[in-house]
Design an enzyme around this catalytic site. Structure first.
Site: not given
Length: 350
Positions: A29-30, A105, A141, A168
């Protein structure tokens, strides 16, 4: 750290292989490997080597797991974050990854993107995934001001050809007032409608018409299916040869001894193509090692690809189907096949 794509995210999307037992996993993840050098920040050589090594290891254990890197999609070229040793295209060109991903985001302080800028960002990811990487794009996400943004973002995502999406996160009980979504939240109607439209592209509306807003259990209640996307104009984007009712776009990502191909079949005729079967001949000693959204038989250089079992069996007039595959090759011998036939009829190529 690995996790299933659906363990914490509620998602809609496509199933990339013809097997309901297949699960999609982020390889980690990321991941980032920034600050080592200017070259490393942009090229991502170290992290790409790690992804190749670990991807090969996981595939050796279970080739039916779909792998993704779970990256955020940061990069100065996108105007979203910085160069952190995990370049969107190069990292996800790993032959062991099955799909690309990004985590938008846009309204965080370090991003500060408007709604229109966010649409442009997502379009860039989709375009680079399809045209440079040759793989489906999964928007993982994701969260913003849901009431103001979700309808427009998801509508634009669909129109641009995005392949799968998430947000998310779906929580039970409420523990995150900023990004958490709980049962009964009105914005879930927006996502449910988006999910149904995505499913409709795969002729799966009958199986997804009763989607629940209950929290994910760790396994999807309906396996995501591959997308069948109508041409935006209803007509081919390039003029086919006279009398030819089909066109094939074959996008090649060649790395010498391995390669990926992304293939789109356009029905440019006036009648549906039922139980489609596409045949072509490799220009060299290529062999298909893995395929998604279709099945295949290879005899020497000759390859015959057929529709998956139980879905996407027909191509409506003005519509397309897409499949992709990974392969092995001899360095310097790869290339695009010279010709394609669909159910025995010659197609033009884009």
């Amino acid at each position: 750290m690995s996790h299933t794509l659906n363990r914490t995210n509620h998602y809609s999307g496509v199933k990339y292989k013809d097997d309901p037992t297949i699960f999609a996993w982020d390889l980690m993840n990321e991941p980032r490997y920034g600050g080592q050098s200017d070259g490393e920040n942009v090229e991502g050589t170290t992290l790409r080597a790690w992804v190749d090594e670990m991807g090969a290891y996981v595939k050796a254990i279970d080739p039916n797991h779909l792998l993704g890197a779970g990256i955020e999609g940061h990069g100065t070229q996108y105007g979203f974050g910085g160069d952190e040793g995990n370049p969107f295209v190069r990292l996800q060109q790993s032959p062991y990854l099955d799909f690309t991903s990004a985590h938008p985001y846009p309204t965080e302080y370090w991003a500060d993107l408007t709604l229109d800028e966010t649409k442009e960002l997502v379009r860039a990811w989709i375009t680079d995934s399809h045209e440079k990487v040759g793989k489906p794009f999964f928007m993982g996400e994701f969260n913003v001001d849901r009431a103001a943004w979700w309808s427009e973002i998801y509508a634009d995502f669909e129109a641009t050809g995005g392949d799968g999406s998430a947000f998310w996160w779906y929580q039970d009980p409420e523990i995150d007032g900023k990004f958490g979504v709980t049962q009964g939240d009105p914005e879930l109607d927006v996502f449910r409608a988006h999910s149904l439209r995505m499913a409709a592209k795969s002729d799966r509306t009958s199986q997804t018409g009763s989607l629940s807003s209950s929290p994910s259990t760790g396994e999807p209640t309906t396996p995501p299916e591959p997308t069948t996307t109508p041409d935006p104009t209803g007509t081919p984007t390039a003029s086919p040869t006279a009398g030819t009712p089909c066109r094939v776009d074959y996008r090649l990502s060649d790395w010498g001894t391995t390669f990926n191909a992304d293939v789109t079949i356009h029905n440019t005729g006036s009648t549906a193509v039922d139980r489609w079967e596409l045949s072509f001949t490799f220009p060299g000693g290529q062999s298909v090692t893995q395929i998604w959204n279709a099945t295949r038989v290879q005899d020497g250089r000759r390859v015959t690809v057929t529709h998956p079992s139980g879905y996407n069996t027909s191509i409506a007039p003005g519509a397309t189907v897409n499949f992709g595959f990974s392969g092995a090759s001899q360095a310097g011998t790869n290339g695009v096949p010279d010709s394609f036939t669909l159910n025995g009829t010659a197609c033009s190529s884009g």
